[in-house]
Design a protein around this motif. Structure first.
Motif, short mmCIF file in Angstrom:
data_model
loop_
_atom_site.label_atom_id
_atom_site.label_comp_id
_atom_site.label_asym_id
_atom_site.label_seq_id
_atom_site.Cartn_x
_atom_site.Cartn_y
_atom_site.Cartn_z
N VAL A 8 0.85 -1.18 0.00
CA VAL A 8 0.00 0.00 0.00
C VAL A 8 0.89 1.23 0.00
O VAL A 8 2.03 1.19 0.47
N GLY A 9 0.35 2.33 -0.54
CA GLY A 9 1.10 3.58 -0.50
C GLY A 9 1.95 3.84 -1.71
O GLY A 9 2.90 4.61 -1.65
N ARG A 10 1.60 3.23 -2.84
CA ARG A 10 2.39 3.49 -4.04
C ARG A 10 2.11 4.88 -4.61
O ARG A 10 3.00 5.55 -5.12
N GLY A 11 0.86 5.34 -4.51
CA GLY A 11 0.46 6.57 -5.18
C GLY A 11 0.49 7.86 -4.39
O GLY A 11 0.49 8.95 -4.99
N PRO A 12 0.50 7.85 -3.05
CA PRO A 12 0.44 9.11 -2.29
C PRO A 12 1.63 10.02 -2.57
O PRO A 12 2.71 9.57 -2.92
N TRP A 13 1.40 11.31 -2.34
CA TRP A 13 2.47 12.30 -2.46
C TRP A 13 3.34 12.35 -1.20
O TRP A 13 4.43 12.92 -1.24
N ALA A 14 2.84 11.78 -0.12
CA ALA A 14 3.58 11.86 1.15
C ALA A 14 3.40 10.55 1.92
O ALA A 14 2.39 9.85 1.77
N GLY A 15 4.40 10.27 2.76
CA GLY A 15 4.31 9.11 3.63
C GLY A 15 5.07 7.90 3.10
O GLY A 15 5.55 7.89 1.97
N ASP A 34 -9.89 -7.59 -0.52
CA ASP A 34 -9.04 -6.45 -0.87
C ASP A 34 -9.35 -5.31 0.11
O ASP A 34 -10.51 -4.93 0.30
N SER A 35 -8.32 -4.78 0.74
CA SER A 35 -8.52 -3.77 1.78
C SER A 35 -9.28 -2.55 1.27
O SER A 35 -10.01 -1.90 2.01
N LYS A 36 -9.13 -2.25 -0.01
CA LYS A 36 -9.80 -1.07 -0.58
C LYS A 36 -11.31 -1.27 -0.68
O LYS A 36 -12.06 -0.31 -0.82
N LYS A 37 -11.76 -2.52 -0.60
CA LYS A 37 -13.19 -2.81 -0.70
C LYS A 37 -13.86 -2.93 0.66
O LYS A 37 -15.04 -3.25 0.76
N LEU A 38 -13.10 -2.69 1.71
CA LEU A 38 -13.62 -2.79 3.08
C LEU A 38 -13.73 -1.41 3.70
O LEU A 38 -12.95 -0.50 3.38
N THR A 39 -14.66 -1.25 4.61
CA THR A 39 -14.75 0.00 5.34
C THR A 39 -13.59 0.11 6.33
O THR A 39 -12.97 -0.90 6.69
N LYS A 40 -13.31 1.32 6.76
CA LYS A 40 -12.24 1.54 7.73
C LYS A 40 -12.48 0.73 9.00
O LYS A 40 -11.56 0.08 9.53
N LYS A 41 -13.71 0.75 9.49
CA LYS A 41 -14.04 0.01 10.70
C LYS A 41 -13.82 -1.48 10.52
O LYS A 41 -13.27 -2.15 11.41
N TRP A 57 3.10 -12.78 10.53
CA TRP A 57 2.80 -11.57 9.77
C TRP A 57 3.92 -10.57 9.97
O TRP A 57 4.63 -10.60 10.98
N ALA A 58 4.08 -9.68 9.00
CA ALA A 58 5.15 -8.69 9.08
C ALA A 58 4.83 -7.52 8.17
O ALA A 58 4.02 -7.63 7.24
N LEU A 59 5.51 -6.40 8.44
CA LEU A 59 5.38 -5.20 7.63
C LEU A 59 6.76 -4.71 7.21
O LEU A 59 7.67 -4.65 8.04
N ALA A 139 -1.26 -3.97 6.07
CA ALA A 139 -0.44 -2.88 5.53
C ALA A 139 -1.23 -1.58 5.46
O ALA A 139 -0.73 -0.51 5.82
N LYS A 140 -2.48 -1.67 5.00
CA LYS A 140 -3.33 -0.48 4.88
C LYS A 140 -3.63 0.13 6.24
O LYS A 140 -3.51 1.35 6.42
N VAL A 141 -3.97 -0.70 7.22
CA VAL A 141 -4.29 -0.19 8.55
C VAL A 141 -3.05 0.45 9.19
O VAL A 141 -3.13 1.54 9.77
N ALA A 142 -1.90 -0.21 9.08
CA ALA A 142 -0.67 0.33 9.68
C ALA A 142 -0.30 1.67 9.05
O ALA A 142 0.06 2.62 9.76
N ARG A 143 -0.38 1.75 7.74
CA ARG A 143 0.00 3.00 7.08
C ARG A 143 -0.98 4.13 7.42
O ARG A 143 -0.57 5.26 7.69
#
Length: 328
Positions: A8-15, A34-41, A57-59, A139-143
Protein backbone atom coordinates in the motif's frame (compact mmCIF):
# COMPACT_ATOMS: atom_id res chain seq x y z
CA UNK A 1 1.21 -22.34 4.21
CA UNK A 2 1.01 -19.65 1.55
CA UNK A 3 2.91 -16.43 2.15
CA UNK A 4 0.76 -13.62 0.80
CA UNK A 5 2.29 -10.24 -0.05
CA UNK A 6 0.72 -6.91 -0.97
CA UNK A 7 1.72 -3.26 -0.84
CA UNK A 8 0.00 0.00 0.00
CA UNK A 9 1.10 3.58 -0.50
CA UNK A 10 2.39 3.49 -4.04
CA UNK A 11 0.46 6.57 -5.18
CA UNK A 12 0.44 9.11 -2.29
CA UNK A 13 2.47 12.30 -2.46
CA UNK A 14 3.58 11.86 1.15
CA UNK A 15 4.31 9.11 3.63
CA UNK A 16 5.97 5.70 3.56
CA UNK A 17 5.50 2.74 1.26
CA UNK A 18 4.38 -0.32 3.25
CA UNK A 19 4.36 -3.99 2.26
CA UNK A 20 2.34 -6.52 4.24
CA UNK A 21 3.27 -10.22 4.42
CA UNK A 22 1.04 -12.86 6.03
CA UNK A 23 0.99 -16.62 6.48
CA UNK A 24 -2.46 -17.55 7.70
CA UNK A 25 -1.56 -21.17 8.39
CA UNK A 26 -4.65 -22.81 9.87
CA UNK A 27 -6.45 -19.53 10.58
CA UNK A 28 -9.84 -19.29 8.87
CA UNK A 29 -10.78 -15.61 9.08
CA UNK A 30 -14.17 -14.61 7.74
CA UNK A 31 -14.55 -11.47 5.65
CA UNK A 32 -11.05 -11.15 4.16
CA UNK A 33 -10.98 -9.12 0.97
CA UNK A 34 -9.04 -6.45 -0.87
CA UNK A 35 -8.52 -3.77 1.78
CA UNK A 36 -9.80 -1.07 -0.58
CA UNK A 37 -13.19 -2.81 -0.70
CA UNK A 38 -13.62 -2.79 3.08
CA UNK A 39 -14.75 0.00 5.34
CA UNK A 40 -12.24 1.54 7.73
CA UNK A 41 -14.04 0.01 10.70
CA UNK A 42 -14.05 -3.45 9.11
CA UNK A 43 -10.38 -3.23 8.14
CA UNK A 44 -9.36 -2.32 11.67
CA UNK A 45 -11.41 -5.16 13.15
CA UNK A 46 -9.87 -7.67 10.73
CA UNK A 47 -6.41 -6.26 11.38
CA UNK A 48 -6.68 -7.24 15.04
CA UNK A 49 -7.89 -10.75 14.17
CA UNK A 50 -5.13 -11.27 11.60
CA UNK A 51 -2.41 -10.23 14.04
CA UNK A 52 -3.83 -12.55 16.69
CA UNK A 53 -4.56 -15.63 14.56
CA UNK A 54 -2.15 -15.66 11.63
CA UNK A 55 0.78 -18.07 11.82
CA UNK A 56 3.11 -15.17 10.93
CA UNK A 57 2.80 -11.57 9.77
CA UNK A 58 5.15 -8.69 9.08
CA UNK A 59 5.38 -5.20 7.63
CA UNK A 60 8.16 -3.79 5.47
CA UNK A 61 8.49 0.01 5.50
CA UNK A 62 10.31 2.36 3.13
CA UNK A 63 10.33 6.05 4.00
CA UNK A 64 9.64 8.88 1.56
CA UNK A 65 13.31 9.85 1.68
CA UNK A 66 14.45 6.33 0.82
CA UNK A 67 11.89 6.15 -1.98
CA UNK A 68 13.24 9.41 -3.39
CA UNK A 69 16.76 8.01 -3.22
CA UNK A 70 16.15 4.66 -4.93
CA UNK A 71 12.98 5.13 -6.97
CA UNK A 72 9.61 3.40 -6.76
CA UNK A 73 10.67 0.12 -8.36
CA UNK A 74 13.57 -0.45 -5.96
CA UNK A 75 11.53 0.82 -3.03
CA UNK A 76 8.91 -1.88 -3.69
CA UNK A 77 11.62 -4.51 -3.76
CA UNK A 78 13.21 -3.14 -0.58
CA UNK A 79 9.93 -3.05 1.37
CA UNK A 80 9.03 -6.56 0.21
CA UNK A 81 12.38 -7.99 1.22
CA UNK A 82 12.22 -6.30 4.61
CA UNK A 83 8.82 -7.87 5.26
CA UNK A 84 9.90 -11.30 4.05
CA UNK A 85 13.04 -11.19 6.17
CA UNK A 86 10.87 -10.74 9.26
CA UNK A 87 8.62 -13.62 8.16
CA UNK A 88 11.63 -15.89 7.73
CA UNK A 89 12.81 -15.01 11.22
CA UNK A 90 9.37 -15.78 12.67
CA UNK A 91 9.21 -19.08 10.78
CA UNK A 92 12.58 -20.06 12.20
CA UNK A 93 11.46 -19.25 15.75
CA UNK A 94 8.12 -21.06 15.39
CA UNK A 95 9.44 -23.98 13.32
CA UNK A 96 7.18 -23.07 10.40
CA UNK A 97 7.74 -23.35 6.67
CA UNK A 98 5.86 -21.79 3.75
CA UNK A 99 5.78 -23.58 0.40
CA UNK A 100 4.43 -20.85 -1.87
CA UNK A 101 4.60 -17.06 -2.14
CA UNK A 102 1.87 -15.12 -3.91
CA UNK A 103 2.51 -11.46 -4.67
CA UNK A 104 -0.35 -9.21 -5.73
CA UNK A 105 0.30 -7.60 -9.11
CA UNK A 106 2.49 -8.47 -12.06
CA UNK A 107 6.05 -7.99 -10.75
CA UNK A 108 8.12 -10.47 -8.73
CA UNK A 109 9.77 -8.27 -6.12
CA UNK A 110 11.79 -11.28 -4.90
CA UNK A 111 13.45 -11.87 -8.27
CA UNK A 112 17.17 -12.64 -8.02
CA UNK A 113 16.80 -14.01 -4.49
CA UNK A 114 16.77 -17.57 -3.18
CA UNK A 115 12.98 -17.32 -2.82
CA UNK A 116 12.33 -16.43 -6.46
CA UNK A 117 11.34 -20.00 -7.42
CA UNK A 118 8.53 -20.05 -4.82
CA UNK A 119 6.84 -16.91 -6.17
CA UNK A 120 3.65 -16.61 -8.17
CA UNK A 121 2.57 -13.12 -9.20
CA UNK A 122 -1.18 -12.68 -9.58
CA UNK A 123 -3.19 -9.63 -10.55
CA UNK A 124 -6.07 -8.94 -8.13
CA UNK A 125 -4.71 -11.54 -5.70
CA UNK A 126 -5.72 -9.26 -2.80
CA UNK A 127 -9.34 -10.11 -3.57
CA UNK A 128 -8.78 -13.78 -4.39
CA UNK A 129 -6.17 -15.26 -2.05
CA UNK A 130 -6.94 -14.99 1.70
CA UNK A 131 -3.31 -14.55 2.82
CA UNK A 132 -2.80 -11.76 0.25
CA UNK A 133 -6.04 -10.10 1.38
CA UNK A 134 -4.75 -10.27 4.96
CA UNK A 135 -1.43 -8.72 3.88
CA UNK A 136 -3.24 -5.85 2.15
CA UNK A 137 -5.34 -5.22 5.27
CA UNK A 138 -2.53 -5.07 7.83
CA UNK A 139 -0.44 -2.88 5.53
CA UNK A 140 -3.33 -0.48 4.88
CA UNK A 141 -4.29 -0.19 8.55
CA UNK A 142 -0.67 0.33 9.68
CA UNK A 143 0.00 3.00 7.08
CA UNK A 144 -3.28 4.84 7.73
CA UNK A 145 -2.59 4.86 11.47
CA UNK A 146 0.91 6.19 10.87
CA UNK A 147 -0.38 9.01 8.67
CA UNK A 148 -3.03 9.88 11.26
CA UNK A 149 -0.26 10.23 13.85
CA UNK A 150 1.73 12.43 11.48
CA UNK A 151 -1.28 14.73 11.14
CA UNK A 152 -0.52 15.81 14.71
CA UNK A 153 3.16 16.36 13.96
CA UNK A 154 2.47 18.25 10.71
CA UNK A 155 -1.01 19.83 11.06
CA UNK A 156 -2.69 21.49 8.14
CA UNK A 157 -2.05 18.89 5.43
CA UNK A 158 -4.98 16.63 6.29
CA UNK A 159 -2.87 13.48 6.55
CA UNK A 160 -5.46 11.84 8.83
CA UNK A 161 -8.08 12.03 6.11
CA UNK A 162 -6.09 11.88 2.86
CA UNK A 163 -3.26 9.49 3.93
CA UNK A 164 -0.84 11.60 1.89
CA UNK A 165 -2.66 11.45 -1.45
CA UNK A 166 -2.57 14.58 -3.60
CA UNK A 167 -6.14 15.72 -3.02
CA UNK A 168 -7.11 19.38 -3.35
CA UNK A 169 -6.79 20.19 0.38
CA UNK A 170 -3.35 18.60 0.49
CA UNK A 171 -2.17 20.47 -2.62
CA UNK A 172 -3.40 23.75 -1.21
CA UNK A 173 -1.58 23.09 2.08
CA UNK A 174 1.68 22.44 0.25
CA UNK A 175 1.35 25.75 -1.59
CA UNK A 176 0.64 27.53 1.70
CA UNK A 177 2.96 25.75 4.13
CA UNK A 178 5.66 24.13 2.02
CA UNK A 179 6.69 20.47 2.16
CA UNK A 180 7.66 18.22 5.08
CA UNK A 181 10.09 15.29 5.45
CA UNK A 182 7.11 13.06 4.65
CA UNK A 183 6.76 14.37 1.11
CA UNK A 184 8.07 12.45 -1.89
CA UNK A 185 10.09 15.06 -3.73
CA UNK A 186 10.86 12.68 -6.59
CA UNK A 187 7.19 12.81 -7.62
CA UNK A 188 6.73 15.17 -10.55
CA UNK A 189 4.26 17.59 -8.84
CA UNK A 190 6.70 18.06 -5.94
CA UNK A 191 10.05 18.17 -7.70
CA UNK A 192 10.07 21.96 -7.64
CA UNK A 193 10.27 21.77 -3.83
CA UNK A 194 13.45 19.66 -3.79
CA UNK A 195 15.89 21.14 -1.29
CA UNK A 196 13.21 23.16 0.50
CA UNK A 197 11.73 20.57 2.85
CA UNK A 198 13.52 22.20 5.76
CA UNK A 199 11.74 25.50 5.00
CA UNK A 200 8.21 24.39 5.92
CA UNK A 201 6.49 26.97 8.12
CA UNK A 202 5.75 24.12 10.55
CA UNK A 203 8.23 22.67 12.99
CA UNK A 204 8.37 19.08 14.13
CA UNK A 205 9.16 18.34 17.77
CA UNK A 206 12.77 17.64 16.87
CA UNK A 207 13.06 20.97 15.03
CA UNK A 208 11.57 22.82 18.00
CA UNK A 209 14.09 21.15 20.28
CA UNK A 210 16.90 22.26 17.97
CA UNK A 211 15.67 25.86 17.99
CA UNK A 212 15.63 26.16 21.78
CA UNK A 213 18.28 28.10 23.67
CA UNK A 214 21.82 26.93 24.25
CA UNK A 215 21.26 26.09 27.91
CA UNK A 216 18.42 23.67 27.16
CA UNK A 217 20.36 22.10 24.30
CA UNK A 218 23.48 21.74 26.41
CA UNK A 219 21.50 20.10 29.22
CA UNK A 220 19.96 17.72 26.71
CA UNK A 221 23.40 16.82 25.41
CA UNK A 222 24.64 16.26 28.96
CA UNK A 223 21.64 14.02 29.63
CA UNK A 224 22.40 11.92 26.58
CA UNK A 225 26.05 11.70 27.61
CA UNK A 226 24.99 10.52 31.08
CA UNK A 227 22.81 7.85 29.49
CA UNK A 228 25.65 6.82 27.17
CA UNK A 229 28.04 6.53 30.12
CA UNK A 230 25.49 4.41 31.99
CA UNK A 231 25.08 2.10 29.00
CA UNK A 232 28.85 1.76 28.61
CA UNK A 233 29.20 0.87 32.30
CA UNK A 234 26.52 -1.77 31.77
CA UNK A 235 28.55 -3.43 29.03
CA UNK A 236 27.17 -1.72 25.93
CA UNK A 237 29.30 -0.66 22.99
CA UNK A 238 28.06 2.72 21.71
CA UNK A 239 27.63 2.51 17.95
CA UNK A 240 25.93 5.82 17.15
CA UNK A 241 24.78 9.01 18.88
CA UNK A 242 22.02 11.28 17.58
CA UNK A 243 21.60 9.19 14.44
CA UNK A 244 19.30 11.11 12.10
CA UNK A 245 17.62 10.88 8.75
CA UNK A 246 15.19 13.36 7.25
CA UNK A 247 12.47 11.13 8.65
CA UNK A 248 13.44 10.18 12.18
CA UNK A 249 16.17 10.15 14.81
CA UNK A 250 17.60 7.88 17.50
CA UNK A 251 19.38 9.26 20.57
CA UNK A 252 21.73 6.30 21.17
CA UNK A 253 22.40 3.04 19.32
CA UNK A 254 24.41 0.46 21.23
CA UNK A 255 25.35 -3.22 21.14
CA UNK A 256 25.41 -5.71 24.02
CA UNK A 257 25.59 -9.51 23.72
CA UNK A 258 24.65 -9.44 20.02
CA UNK A 259 21.54 -7.36 20.76
CA UNK A 260 21.20 -3.93 19.17
CA UNK A 261 19.63 -1.41 21.56
CA UNK A 262 17.87 1.79 20.43
CA UNK A 263 17.62 4.23 23.32
CA UNK A 264 15.45 7.32 23.79
CA UNK A 265 16.74 9.65 26.52
CA UNK A 266 14.32 11.79 28.54
CA UNK A 267 15.61 14.54 30.86
CA UNK A 268 13.59 16.05 33.71
CA UNK A 269 14.65 18.56 36.35
CA UNK A 270 12.78 16.82 39.18
CA UNK A 271 11.59 13.42 40.34
CA UNK A 272 8.45 13.44 38.22
CA UNK A 273 9.58 10.63 35.97
CA UNK A 274 6.07 10.15 34.68
CA UNK A 275 6.41 13.46 32.89
CA UNK A 276 9.44 12.14 31.03
CA UNK A 277 8.81 8.48 30.35
CA UNK A 278 5.09 9.12 29.95
CA UNK A 279 6.10 10.86 26.72
CA UNK A 280 7.05 7.44 25.34
CA UNK A 281 3.54 6.87 24.05
CA UNK A 282 2.39 4.10 21.74
CA UNK A 283 2.82 6.56 18.91
CA UNK A 284 6.39 7.33 19.99
CA UNK A 285 7.17 3.62 20.26
CA UNK A 286 5.99 3.11 16.69
CA UNK A 287 8.26 5.93 15.57
CA UNK A 288 11.16 4.38 17.47
CA UNK A 289 10.54 0.99 15.87
CA UNK A 290 10.40 2.59 12.44
CA UNK A 291 13.66 4.45 13.12
CA UNK A 292 15.29 1.20 14.26
CA UNK A 293 14.21 -0.54 11.04
CA UNK A 294 15.66 2.28 8.96
CA UNK A 295 18.93 2.08 10.88
CA UNK A 296 19.12 -1.67 10.22
CA UNK A 297 18.37 -1.16 6.54
CA UNK A 298 21.19 1.36 6.22
CA UNK A 299 23.65 -0.79 8.23
CA UNK A 300 23.45 -4.33 6.79
CA UNK A 301 26.48 -5.38 8.86
CA UNK A 302 24.10 -5.78 11.80
CA UNK A 303 21.79 -8.13 9.93
CA UNK A 304 20.68 -10.99 12.16
CA UNK A 305 21.02 -9.07 15.43
CA UNK A 306 18.06 -8.92 17.77
CA UNK A 307 16.68 -5.42 18.36
CA UNK A 308 15.37 -3.84 21.58
CA UNK A 309 13.95 -0.42 22.42
CA UNK A 310 14.94 1.32 25.65
CA UNK A 311 13.74 4.51 27.37
CA UNK A 312 16.05 6.14 29.94
CA UNK A 313 15.10 8.91 32.39
CA UNK A 314 17.91 11.24 33.53
CA UNK A 315 17.64 13.85 36.31
CA UNK A 316 19.35 15.54 39.24
CA UNK A 317 22.54 17.45 39.90
CA UNK A 318 24.84 15.82 39.05
CA UNK A 319 22.84 14.15 36.30
CA UNK A 320 22.03 10.51 37.03
CA UNK A 321 20.12 7.74 35.31
CA UNK A 322 17.17 7.13 37.62
CA UNK A 323 14.86 4.87 35.62
CA UNK A 324 14.99 2.61 32.58
CA UNK A 325 12.12 0.97 30.74
CA UNK A 326 12.52 -1.74 28.12
CA UNK A 327 9.78 -1.16 25.56
CA UNK A 328 7.84 -3.92 23.84
Amino acid sequence: MILGIDEVGRGPWAGPLVVGAVILGGADIEGLNDSKKLTKKRREALDEVIREQAAAWALGWVSAGELDDVGMSQALRLATRRAVKQIQSQCKEKNLAFDEIIIDGTVNFLADTALERYVTVMAKADGLIPSVSAASIIAKVARDQFMTEQDVVYPGYGFASNAGYGVAKHRAAIERLGVTPLHRLSFAPLQKYAGTEGNSQLSSSSQIKHQQGNTTRQIGDMGEQTAADWLTADGHEIIARNWRTRYCEIDIVSMKDDVLWFTEVKYRKNDDFGGGLAAITTKKQRQMRFAAELFMAKHPQYEGCDMRLLAVAVEGNPLTVRKQVVLE
